[in-house]
Write a protein that holds these residues in place. Structure first.
Motif, PDB file in Angstrom:
ATOM      1  N   ARG A   1       0.854  -1.190   0.000  1.00 58.16           N
ATOM      2  CA  ARG A   1       0.000   0.000   0.000  1.00 58.16           C
ATOM      3  C   ARG A   1       0.884   1.232   0.000  1.00 58.16           C
ATOM      4  O   ARG A   1       2.073   1.163   0.331  1.00 58.16           O
ATOM      5  N   LEU A   2       0.300   2.338  -0.386  1.00 60.81           N
ATOM      6  CA  LEU A   2       1.000   3.620  -0.305  1.00 60.81           C
ATOM      7  C   LEU A   2       0.624   4.289   1.006  1.00 60.81           C
ATOM      8  O   LEU A   2      -0.557   4.444   1.336  1.00 60.81           O
ATOM      9  N   ALA A   3       1.632   4.693   1.776  1.00 61.88           N
ATOM     10  CA  ALA A   3       1.399   5.382   3.038  1.00 61.88           C
ATOM     11  C   ALA A   3       0.891   6.802   2.769  1.00 61.88           C
ATOM     12  O   ALA A   3       0.958   7.300   1.634  1.00 61.88           O
ATOM     13  N   PRO A   4       0.397   7.469   3.772  1.00 61.25           N
ATOM     14  CA  PRO A   4      -0.077   8.848   3.573  1.00 61.25           C
ATOM     15  C   PRO A   4       0.970   9.790   2.987  1.00 61.25           C
ATOM     16  O   PRO A   4       0.620  10.764   2.322  1.00 61.25           O
TER      17      PRO A   4
ATOM     18  N   PRO B   1       5.728   3.654  -0.652  1.00 59.38           N
ATOM     19  CA  PRO B   1       5.192   2.300  -0.460  1.00 59.38           C
ATOM     20  C   PRO B   1       5.591   1.720   0.889  1.00 59.38           C
ATOM     21  O   PRO B   1       6.685   1.966   1.405  1.00 59.38           O
ATOM     22  N   GLU B   2       4.691   0.932   1.450  1.00 55.41           N
ATOM     23  CA  GLU B   2       4.987   0.153   2.640  1.00 55.41           C
ATOM     24  C   GLU B   2       4.332  -1.215   2.503  1.00 55.41           C
ATOM     25  O   GLU B   2       3.382  -1.392   1.740  1.00 55.41           O
TER      26      GLU B   2
ATOM     27  N   GLN C   1       1.733  -9.385  14.517  1.00 53.31           N
ATOM     28  CA  GLN C   1       1.266  -8.018  14.687  1.00 53.31           C
ATOM     29  C   GLN C   1       1.057  -7.312  13.349  1.00 53.31           C
ATOM     30  O   GLN C   1       0.394  -6.271  13.298  1.00 53.31           O
ATOM     31  N   GLN C   2       1.655  -7.864  12.281  1.00 54.46           N
ATOM     32  CA  GLN C   2       1.546  -7.308  10.929  1.00 54.46           C
ATOM     33  C   GLN C   2       1.862  -5.810  10.908  1.00 54.46           C
ATOM     34  O   GLN C   2       1.109  -4.985  10.380  1.00 54.46           O
ATOM     35  N   GLN C   3       3.033  -5.497  11.480  1.00 52.33           N
ATOM     36  CA  GLN C   3       3.486  -4.114  11.478  1.00 52.33           C
ATOM     37  C   GLN C   3       3.994  -3.745  10.080  1.00 52.33           C
ATOM     38  O   GLN C   3       4.780  -4.493   9.496  1.00 52.33           O
ATOM     39  N   PRO C   4       3.587  -2.626   9.514  1.00 55.74           N
ATOM     40  CA  PRO C   4       4.046  -2.231   8.175  1.00 55.74           C
ATOM     41  C   PRO C   4       5.570  -2.042   8.154  1.00 55.74           C
ATOM     42  O   PRO C   4       6.166  -1.588   9.140  1.00 55.74           O
ATOM     43  N   ARG C   5       6.173  -2.395   7.031  1.00 58.83           N
ATOM     44  CA  ARG C   5       7.615  -2.259   6.857  1.00 58.83           C
ATOM     45  C   ARG C   5       7.895  -1.435   5.611  1.00 58.83           C
ATOM     46  O   ARG C   5       7.113  -1.437   4.659  1.00 58.83           O
TER      47      ARG C   5
END
Length: 469
Positions: free
Chosen positions: A386-389, A393-394, A404-408
Motif C-alpha cells: 500500500r502507499l502510506a499517507p 510504499p509500505e 502483529q503485521q506491522q508495516p515495513r
C-alpha cells in the motif's frame, strides 16, 4: 593366487567384525590410511586382471559382444563404468611401469593414476621419452600432496619442469586445441521434464561462460537476511532476470514475425477470480498466482475463444507499466521498494497494488517497482502493498511471519527520498537524447550536509560526493 585372495578376504572379514568404536583415535586414523592404501592395491590387481581378460578375448569366447558388456553382466557394472576401467587398465599397461608400481604400493589412487598416465602421454608426444620419464617421477611425487583435480592443473605446466625449451610452444598448441574443442563441443539443450519443468544442460566455451558469469553473478547475492534460497536457486532466478531484461530492451530480433515475447493463455474469469491455470506457448502450465504476477508488468492481449478453443476475436493490448509511467515509477521508487532490497530499477517490474483485473488502474498511485524475487514474494506469500499517507510504499507482512503485521518500508530508498530536495523536479526527454533531470539546488532543512546535484541523475541518487544521511 586364489589362496592368497582367500586369506586376504578372511583378514578383511575379521577387520569388519572389529569394534571400530573402541579404537583409540590415533589407531583409527592409521586404519583409515591403511584401508585406503589396501584399496588401491586391490584396484591395481583388478586392473591387471581386467587387462588380461580383455587381451585374451575371454568375454567374446563366453558369448558376450564385448568385455564391457561381459563385466556388466558378471559384476553388475554399468557399461560406461566398465569401459572406463578397461581404458585405465590399457593405459596403465602401456604406460610407464612406475605408475603401476605407485598404484600397487598405495602411493596413488586410481584417479591420480589416470591423470598421471594422460599427462605423461602428452609429455612423450611433445618432448620425447626422456622427458616423459622425468614427468612420471615428478607427478608421482606430487600425488602424495595433491588431489586429482590439483594434480591435473599442475600437469598442464609440467613441461616447464622437464622440458622448458618446448614448454611455450606446447602450451600455445594446447590452448589452440582446447579452444577449438570448446568451439566444436559447444551446445545448449532445453529438455522437457513433462511436469512443467525443463532441464538446462550444455557446454559453454570460455568466452560465453565468462559472459554468463558476468551477467548473473551480480544478481546471485541474497536479497536480504530472510532470503532462504539456495545458491542454485539464486542462480536460476538470476538467469530468469537477465532474460526478462533482454526481452524488455526490445533489442532481440523478431521471432515468427512477432517481437520476442512470453505468451500465456488463460481465461479472463480465471485471471480475475484467482481460479484456473495458465498455459505457456511451450506447453508448460502455470498456477493462477504466477499468471497474475506476470500480468503485472506485461501486455495483456485479450482473445475470445469458442467452446472448442477456436480463436474468434483478438482485441488490442490492454495495460502495461511502460513509457512515462515507468519513468515516473523510477523517479519515485528508485528501484525495488521491498524492505531491505537494493535491486536497481533496470532489474525491476511494475506491480499493481490493486490488480488491473479487479479494477485497479494503471497509474502511479497504484504501482510500485519490485524485483523478480520480491514480486514473487508479494504474489505467493501473502504480503500486502500500500502507499502510506506520505506517498511512499509500505508492506504489511503475512500473519505467519509477523502476528502483529506491522508495516515495513525499504529504509534505503526512503532515506534518499527524505534527503531529496524539497523543490519540484522535472524530467525532460528529448528525441534521441538521454533523460536529463533538472533540479533546484535548495537543500532540505533537515540536514546541513552539502549535496552535489548532477544533471543526468534522478534526484536522491548517490554520487561520489554524497552519502545517505
Amino acid at each position: 593366487m586364489m589362496e592368497e585372495l582367500a586369506r586376504a578376504d578372511a583378514a578383511l572379514g575379521s577387520g569388519l567384525d572389529a569394534a571400530v568404536w573402541a579404537l583409540p583415535e590415533a589407531e583409527l586414523v592409521d586404519a583409515v590410511d591403511a584401508v585406503h592404501a589396501l584399496g588401491q592395491r586391490l584396484a591395481a590387481l583388478q586392473l591387471a586382471l581386467l587387462r588380461e581378460v580383455d587381451g585374451r578375448g575371454t568375454a567374446v569366447a563366453q558369448g558376450a559382444s564385448s568385455t564391457a558388456v561381459w563385466l556388466r553382466d558378471r559384476l553388475r557394472l554399468s557399461v560406461p563404468a566398465a569401459r572406463r576401467l578397461l581404458g585405465l587398465a590399457t593405459r596403465l599397461h602401456d604406460g610407464p611401469p612406475e605408475i603401476r608400481a605407485a598404484l600397487a604400493d598405495g602411493r596413488v589412487d586410481t584417479a591420480q593414476a589416470q591423470v598421471i598416465a594422460e599427462t605423461v602421454d602428452v609429455v612423450r608426444a611433445e618432448a620425447g621419452p626422456e622427458a616423459a620419464d622425468r614427468a612420471t617421477g615428478l607427478l608421482v611425487e606430487w600425488a602424495g600432496q595433491f588431489d586429482p583435480v590439483v594434480l591435473r592443473s599442475l600437469g598442464t605446466r609440467i613441461l616447464d619442469h622437464v622440458a622448458p625449451e618446448v614448454a611455450d610452444a606446447a602450451a600455445a598448441r594446447a590452448l589452440e586445441a582446447e579452444t577449438a574443442r570448446a568451439a566444436r563441443d559447444r551446445h545448449l539443450t532445453v529438455s522437457d521434464l513433462r511436469d512443467g519443468r525443463f532441464r538446462l544442460t550444455g557446454s559453454l566455451d570460455g568466452e560465453t561462460a565468462g559472459l554468463l558469469r558476468a551477467a548473473i553473478e551480480p544478481l546471485t547475492a541474497p536479497a536480504g537476511p530472510d532470503d532462504a534460497r539456495s545458491p542454485g536457486q539464486r542462480r536460476h532466478d538470476a538467469l530468469a532476470a537477465v532474460c526478462r531484461l533482454a526481452l524488455r530492451t526490445g533489442g532481440l530480433p523478431d521471432h515468427g514475425g512477432d517481437a520476442a515475447q512470453l505468451v500465456v493463455t488463460t481465461s479472463y474469469d480465471a485471471l480475475t477470480g484467482r481460479l484456473g491455470p495458465g498455459l505457456l506457448d511451450t506447453g508448460a502450465t502455470l498456477t493462477p498466482e504466477t499468471v497474475r504476477r506476470l500480468a503485472c508488468d506485461a501486455a495483456v492481449l485479450p482473445a475470445v475463444l469458442g467452446g472448442a478453443g477456436q480463436v474468434l476475436d483478438v482485441g488490442r493490448q490492454r495495460r502495461v507499466v511502460t513509457g512515462p509511467l515507468r519513468r515516473a515509477l523510477v523517479l519515485r521508487d528508485r528501484g525495488c521498494v521491498f524492505p531491505g532490497c537494493d535491486r536497481p530499477p533496470r532489474w525491476c517490474e511494475g506491480h499493481h497494488i490493486r490488480h488491473w483485473a479487479e479494477g485497479g488502474a494503471t497509474t502511479l498511485t497504484n504501482s510500485v517497482l519490485l524485483c523478480r524475487h520480491h514480486h514473487r514474494q508479494v504474489h505467493h506469500h501473502g504480503w500486502q502493498v500500500r502507499l502510506a499517507p506520505d506517498g511512499h510504499p509500505e508492506f504489511v507482512p503475512p500473519a505467519w511471519l509477523d502476528p502483529q503485521q506491522q508495516p515495513r518500508r525499504n529504509h534505503h530508498r526512503h532515506a534518499w527520498a527524505a534527503a531529496a530536495p524539497t523543490n519540484t523536479t522535472s524530467a525532460l526527454t528529448f528525441p534521441g537524447r538521454p533523460v536529463r533531470t533538472v533540479t533546484a539546488t535548495t537543500a532540505p532543512t533537515r540536514t546541513s550536509r552539502p549535496r552535489l546535484v548532477t544533471a543526468g541523475r534522478p534526484p536522491g541518487q548517490p554520487t561520489a560526493r554524497s552519502r545517505p544521511p
